[in-house]
Design a protein around this motif. Structure first.
Motif, PDB file in Angstrom:
ATOM      1  N   SER A  59       6.586  -0.459  -2.690  1.00  0.00           N
ATOM      2  CA  SER A  59       6.699  -1.706  -3.441  1.00  0.00           C
ATOM      3  C   SER A  59       8.160  -1.965  -3.770  1.00  0.00           C
ATOM      4  N   GLN A  73     -15.480   0.881  -7.400  1.00  0.00           N
ATOM      5  CA  GLN A  73     -14.342   1.276  -6.589  1.00  0.00           C
ATOM      6  C   GLN A  73     -14.517   0.731  -5.196  1.00  0.00           C
ATOM      7  N   LYS A 128      -3.384   0.303  -3.615  1.00  0.00           N
ATOM      8  CA  LYS A 128      -3.270  -1.158  -3.682  1.00  0.00           C
ATOM      9  C   LYS A 128      -4.612  -1.881  -3.569  1.00  0.00           C
ATOM     10  N   SER A 143       4.587   3.306  -3.664  1.00  0.00           N
ATOM     11  CA  SER A 143       3.507   2.807  -4.524  1.00  0.00           C
ATOM     12  C   SER A 143       2.672   4.022  -4.910  1.00  0.00           C
ATOM     13  N   ASP A 157      -7.500  -0.860  -4.270  1.00  0.00           N
ATOM     14  CA  ASP A 157      -8.364  -0.594  -5.414  1.00  0.00           C
ATOM     15  C   ASP A 157      -8.027  -1.480  -6.606  1.00  0.00           C
ATOM     16  N   LEU A 158      -6.875  -2.126  -6.594  1.00  0.00           N
ATOM     17  CA  LEU A 158      -6.517  -3.037  -7.676  1.00  0.00           C
ATOM     18  C   LEU A 158      -7.417  -4.270  -7.684  1.00  0.00           C
ATOM     19  N   MET A 159      -8.035  -4.572  -6.553  1.00  0.00           N
ATOM     20  CA  MET A 159      -8.897  -5.748  -6.429  1.00  0.00           C
ATOM     21  C   MET A 159     -10.374  -5.425  -6.627  1.00  0.00           C
ATOM     22  N   SER A 165     -14.753  -4.945 -11.635  1.00  0.00           N
ATOM     23  CA  SER A 165     -14.803  -4.065 -12.805  1.00  0.00           C
ATOM     24  C   SER A 165     -15.953  -3.070 -12.695  1.00  0.00           C
ATOM     25  N   THR A 180       0.832  -1.192   0.000  1.00  0.00           N
ATOM     26  CA  THR A 180       0.000   0.000   0.000  1.00  0.00           C
ATOM     27  C   THR A 180       0.872   1.249   0.000  1.00  0.00           C
ATOM     28  N   ALA A 213      -9.028   6.106  -4.759  1.00  0.00           N
ATOM     29  CA  ALA A 213      -7.707   5.874  -5.338  1.00  0.00           C
ATOM     30  C   ALA A 213      -6.844   7.113  -5.284  1.00  0.00           C
TER      31      ALA A 213
END
Length: 125
Positions: A21, A106, A96, A58, A98-100, A103, A18, A111
């Motif tokens: 990286s 949010q 991080k 990140s 929000d990557l999951m 589709s 988060t 983000a």
């Protein structure tokens, strides 16, 4: 003739955090078959980093087309330099989770992370 490259393996670890990286890698070959003898390699130099660290922020700086203009410490440096003047670029950090997101949806965390007073002063979190 046997290809000497096929005798070696490279193990890579990637940590998408988060806040920061990083990545590491290690060559695995007959000379270091014992895992305790392996020497992992890390990237320790990142553009605009304030000190030597094995991780980069990140964070992304996106241009007006939504493409990556900079990432990591360099993204934060550019965002701080443009703060209040060029509003065509967007700084994104701590995204991080929000990557999951499914589709078109949010997660609860937005983000976009606004720059805090400490970040405007150039301090790390």
């Amino acid at each position: 003739m046997e290809n000497p490259v096929s005798e070696h393996r490279i193990v890579v670890g990637i940590d998408v955090g988060t806040h920061a990286s990083g990545f590491a890698w290690c060559v695995v070959d007959p000379q270091n078959d014992d895992a305790s003898q392996r020497k992992p390699h890390f990237c320790m130099q990142w553009e605009s980093q304030p000190m030597t660290l094995p991780k980069n922020l990140s964070a992304l700086l996106l241009n007006e087309e939504g493409e990556t203009a900079a990432w990591g410490y360099e993204a934060r440096r550019r965002a701080l330099a443009q703060h209040g003047s060029d509003q065509t670029h967007q700084y994104r950090a701590a995204f991080k989770m929000d990557l999951m997101a499914p589709s078109g949806q949010q997660n609860e965390t937005d983000a976009e992370e606004p720059l805090s007073g400490a970040q405007r002063a150039g301090e790390d979190r």
